[in-house]
Motif scaffolding. Structure first.
Motif, PDB file in Angstrom:
ATOM      1  N   ILE A  66      48.936  51.257  54.989  1.00 47.89           N
ATOM      2  CA  ILE A  66      49.118  51.441  53.843  1.00 47.89           C
ATOM      3  C   ILE A  66      48.340  50.363  53.386  1.00 47.89           C
ATOM      4  N   GLU A  67      47.821  50.078  52.163  1.00 46.71           N
ATOM      5  CA  GLU A  67      46.720  49.559  51.533  1.00 46.71           C
ATOM      6  C   GLU A  67      46.818  49.013  50.071  1.00 46.71           C
ATOM      7  N   PRO A  68      47.221  47.480  50.725  1.00 47.83           N
ATOM      8  CA  PRO A  68      47.362  46.766  49.519  1.00 47.83           C
ATOM      9  C   PRO A  68      46.500  46.161  48.935  1.00 47.83           C
ATOM     10  N   ASP A  69      45.924  46.509  48.422  1.00 44.04           N
ATOM     11  CA  ASP A  69      44.503  45.818  47.488  1.00 44.04           C
ATOM     12  C   ASP A  69      45.355  44.277  47.092  1.00 44.04           C
ATOM     13  N   LEU A  70      44.597  43.891  47.339  1.00 55.80           N
ATOM     14  CA  LEU A  70      44.864  41.547  47.403  1.00 55.80           C
ATOM     15  C   LEU A  70      43.817  41.028  46.147  1.00 55.80           C
ATOM     16  N   VAL A  71      44.302  39.849  45.356  1.00 56.02           N
ATOM     17  CA  VAL A  71      44.395  39.224  44.448  1.00 56.02           C
ATOM     18  C   VAL A  71      45.238  37.585  44.685  1.00 56.02           C
ATOM     19  N   LEU A  72      44.797  36.372  44.013  1.00 56.01           N
ATOM     20  CA  LEU A  72      44.552  35.359  44.404  1.00 56.01           C
ATOM     21  C   LEU A  72      45.563  35.338  43.610  1.00 56.01           C
ATOM     22  N   THR A  73      47.095  34.225  43.248  1.00 57.61           N
ATOM     23  CA  THR A  73      46.997  33.727  42.767  1.00 57.61           C
ATOM     24  C   THR A  73      47.079  32.368  42.265  1.00 57.61           C
ATOM     25  N   ASP A  75      47.686  29.203  42.977  1.00 56.54           N
ATOM     26  CA  ASP A  75      48.577  28.885  43.676  1.00 56.54           C
ATOM     27  C   ASP A  75      47.761  29.156  44.785  1.00 56.54           C
ATOM     28  N   GLY A  76      46.965  29.917  44.887  1.00 55.78           N
ATOM     29  CA  GLY A  76      46.268  30.690  46.034  1.00 55.78           C
ATOM     30  C   GLY A  76      47.200  31.178  46.792  1.00 55.78           C
ATOM     31  N   GLU A  77      48.227  32.090  46.698  1.00 55.57           N
ATOM     32  CA  GLU A  77      48.721  33.340  47.626  1.00 55.57           C
ATOM     33  C   GLU A  77      48.355  34.313  46.888  1.00 55.57           C
ATOM     34  N   MET A  78      48.273  35.251  48.645  1.00 52.13           N
ATOM     35  CA  MET A  78      47.665  36.634  48.209  1.00 52.13           C
ATOM     36  C   MET A  78      48.256  37.519  48.128  1.00 52.13           C
ATOM     37  N   VAL A  79      48.188  38.598  46.281  1.00 52.30           N
ATOM     38  CA  VAL A  79      49.579  38.874  45.819  1.00 52.30           C
ATOM     39  C   VAL A  79      48.472  40.206  46.306  1.00 52.30           C
ATOM     40  N   ALA A  80      49.665  41.475  46.113  1.00 52.32           N
ATOM     41  CA  ALA A  80      48.806  42.927  46.133  1.00 52.32           C
ATOM     42  C   ALA A  80      48.421  43.120  44.495  1.00 52.32           C
ATOM     43  N   ARG A  81      47.469  43.041  43.853  1.00 52.55           N
ATOM     44  CA  ARG A  81      47.171  43.805  43.008  1.00 52.55           C
ATOM     45  C   ARG A  81      46.048  44.320  42.592  1.00 52.55           C
ATOM     46  N   HIS A  82      45.829  46.221  42.414  1.00 55.29           N
ATOM     47  CA  HIS A  82      44.328  46.324  42.142  1.00 55.29           C
ATOM     48  C   HIS A  82      43.400  45.385  41.734  1.00 55.29           C
ATOM     49  N   GLU A  83      43.816  44.952  40.357  1.00 51.51           N
ATOM     50  CA  GLU A  83      43.161  43.947  39.763  1.00 51.51           C
ATOM     51  C   GLU A  83      43.238  43.234  39.688  1.00 51.51           C
ATOM     52  N   PRO A  84      42.567  41.858  39.391  1.00 54.26           N
ATOM     53  CA  PRO A  84      42.284  40.252  39.283  1.00 54.26           C
ATOM     54  C   PRO A  84      43.727  40.060  38.229  1.00 54.26           C
ATOM     55  N   VAL A  85      43.705  41.173  37.586  1.00 50.37           N
ATOM     56  CA  VAL A  85      44.687  40.773  36.181  1.00 50.37           C
ATOM     57  C   VAL A  85      45.545  41.488  35.898  1.00 50.37           C
ATOM     58  N   LEU A  86      46.832  41.680  36.071  1.00 47.78           N
ATOM     59  CA  LEU A  86      48.159  42.055  35.935  1.00 47.78           C
ATOM     60  C   LEU A  86      48.764  42.901  34.474  1.00 47.78           C
ATOM     61  N   ASP A  87      47.272  42.870  33.426  1.00 49.72           N
ATOM     62  CA  ASP A  87      48.084  43.917  32.506  1.00 49.72           C
ATOM     63  C   ASP A  87      48.280  45.260  32.119  1.00 49.72           C
ATOM     64  N   GLY A  88      47.550  45.860  33.122  1.00 46.45           N
ATOM     65  CA  GLY A  88      48.101  47.466  32.983  1.00 46.45           C
ATOM     66  C   GLY A  88      49.135  48.005  34.651  1.00 46.45           C
ATOM     67  N   THR A  89      49.080  46.931  35.168  1.00 44.63           N
ATOM     68  CA  THR A  89      50.401  47.756  36.080  1.00 44.63           C
ATOM     69  C   THR A  89      51.509  46.508  36.393  1.00 44.63           C
ATOM     70  N   THR A  90      51.340  45.732  35.010  1.00 44.69           N
ATOM     71  CA  THR A  90      53.166  44.948  35.287  1.00 44.69           C
ATOM     72  C   THR A  90      53.202  44.385  34.128  1.00 44.69           C
ATOM     73  N   ASP A  91      55.113  44.271  33.818  1.00 44.84           N
ATOM     74  CA  ASP A  91      55.006  43.519  31.937  1.00 44.84           C
ATOM     75  C   ASP A  91      54.814  42.351  31.404  1.00 44.84           C
ATOM     76  N   VAL A  92      53.890  42.007  32.368  1.00 48.24           N
ATOM     77  CA  VAL A  92      53.339  40.621  31.751  1.00 48.24           C
ATOM     78  C   VAL A  92      53.099  39.786  30.094  1.00 48.24           C
ATOM     79  N   ALA A  93      53.078  41.096  29.674  1.00 49.22           N
ATOM     80  CA  ALA A  93      53.187  41.149  28.469  1.00 49.22           C
ATOM     81  C   ALA A  93      53.580  40.562  27.343  1.00 49.22           C
ATOM     82  N   GLN A  94      55.203  41.590  28.305  1.00 47.83           N
ATOM     83  CA  GLN A  94      56.563  41.217  27.682  1.00 47.83           C
ATOM     84  C   GLN A  94      57.014  40.350  27.734  1.00 47.83           C
ATOM     85  N   LYS A  95      56.319  39.077  29.259  1.00 46.66           N
ATOM     86  CA  LYS A  95      57.163  37.585  29.542  1.00 46.66           C
ATOM     87  C   LYS A  95      56.646  36.928  29.552  1.00 46.66           C
TER      88      LYS A  95
END
Ligand SMILES: [Ca+2]
Ligand SMILES: [Ca+2]
Length: 380
Positions: A66-73, A75-95
């Motif tokens: 399985i393939e996790p793409d990784l970016v940093l938060t 506070d320096g935690e590694m989370v799985a997102r394809h891009e270092p931006v959250l716009d296209g794959t989360t509900d960040v703009a609603q929250k």
């Protein structure tokens, strides 16, 4: 059976078992073992990408990795997102309000977005994943959270145990230069975090069920001094030209650290004899975009079920020689990305497309639809 394959099998037996491949010897892969099916961002054709649910489905469908793409938060935690931006794959703009967006240099492009590196892990854990492609199932939007690398490893291990096999993870360090410089974490901080986490989870070994991938070069060279875990040089391009040649347009023309360093080589150069010799000095595998691997011919035949002749209607016509050249250097070849809903490039049938590449000898392929990849290999 080639004698070299018989000898190789003795040492590869454990690895074959570990990776779930069968032990047929007719594959044209580097080691004669079955090609890996890598769940690209999980089973991302069916469930929102980079979610524990999506990775779990990929494993249940038989994905070897399985393939996790990784970016940093922030506070320096590694989370799985394809891009270092959250716009296209989360509900960040609603929250979160637009005031939480920032403008940063992302590989030479000024980008205004909700950057993961501006949000703590606690904040990111309040978000839910969304489907990034309008043509794919939308009913899972808002259900699944954004996983950390630690959680992805846990799922690989627990679901692998349930399935009675070792599931490998294939983390990608996204935008290494961006994280070091533009997001301000400092040189090699991301790489050091990843190595520490992987060594703790799997040990520092070339036999660990892990591949680390990157489109940049210098970070892989650095990692090669820090870990025995297998490393993969990804090779991108902008597009395919109408005549079948590769289009190399910024920012997809060369590794971004080459841009910063003024290195004149582009991605295509990395697949030449000298380029592959160079990659072999620090990596174990090369991961070219799939059009680099097959020749195509415009024979005027409509193949995609519409009435427009495009690059996708070209007839495939064997290997470009990249696979053979890479194997000649001792490099594995893992190519991407195969999709049921966007096969194209000479194929109407996504399973037949994957089988074509498997017969040419790729050692692994990334697919959004691991079930199709597993079926393609089974029926090869
Ligand atoms: Ca990736
Ligand atoms: Ca067409």
């Amino acid at each position: 059976m080639k004698i070299s394959h018989a000898l190789t099998l003795l040492t590869l037996g454990a690895a074959l078992q570990a990776c779930g491949g069968d032990d047929d010897l007719h594959y044209n892969t580097l080691n004669g073992s079955a090609p890996l099916v890598i769940g690209h961002r999980g089973a991302s054709g069916e469930l929102p990408e980079h979610t524990l649910e999506g990775y779990t489905l990929a494993i249940q469908q038989g994905a070897d990795c399985i393939e996790p793409d990784l970016v940093l938060t922030k506070d320096g935690e590694m989370v799985a997102r394809h891009e270092p931006v959250l716009d296209g794959t989360t509900d960040v703009a609603q929250k979160f309000p637009a005031s939480r967006m920032s403008t940063r240099n992302l590989d030479g492009i000024s980008t205004t977005a909700y950057f993961a590196s501006d949000f703590t892990l606690l904040e990111i854990k309040t978000l839910r994943a969304t489907q990034s492609r309008a043509s794919r199932p939308q009913q899972f939007n808002g259900l699944y959270s954004i996983p950390t690398l630690a959680e992805v490893i846990q799922v690989a291990k627990s679901e692998g145990a349930k399935a009675g096999r070792t599931v490998c993870i294939y983390p990608e360090i996204k935008h290494s230069t961006f994280h070091a410089v533009d997001a301000g974490f400092g040189a090699h901080v991301f790489e050091d975090k990843l190595v520490a986490a992987l060594h703790a989870a799997y040990s520092n070994s070339a036999d660990a069920p892990v591949f680390i991938q990157s489109f940049e070069v210098a970070n892989l060279q650095y990692l090669n001094t820090k870990t025995q875990i297998k490393l993969v040089q990804l090779v991108d391009a902008d597009d395919v030209n109408a005549d079948g040649s590769m289009s190399l347009v910024a920012p997809y023309h060369k590794p971004y650290d080459f841009v910063v360093a003024g290195d004149s080589r582009n991605f295509a150069d990395l697949l030449s004899e000298s380029g592959l010799t160079f990659i072999k000095t620090y990596a174990d595998a090369v991961g070219p975009w799939k059009p680099y691997l097959v020749k195509t011919v415009n024979d005027g035949v409509e193949r995609t079920g519409d009435t427009t002749l495009t690059i996708n209607d070209r007839r495939v016509d064997g290997s470009t020689g990249v696979i053979e050249r890479a194997h000649g250097k001792g490099l594995l070849v893992h190519t991407w990305t195969f999709r049921n809903d966007a096969s194209g490039y000479g194929f109407k049938d996504p399973k037949a497309e994957m089988q074509y590449y498997m017969r040419l000898g790729v050692d692994g392929l990334f697919t959004d639809f691991p079930a199709t990849g597993v079926a393609a290999r089974k029926d090869l």
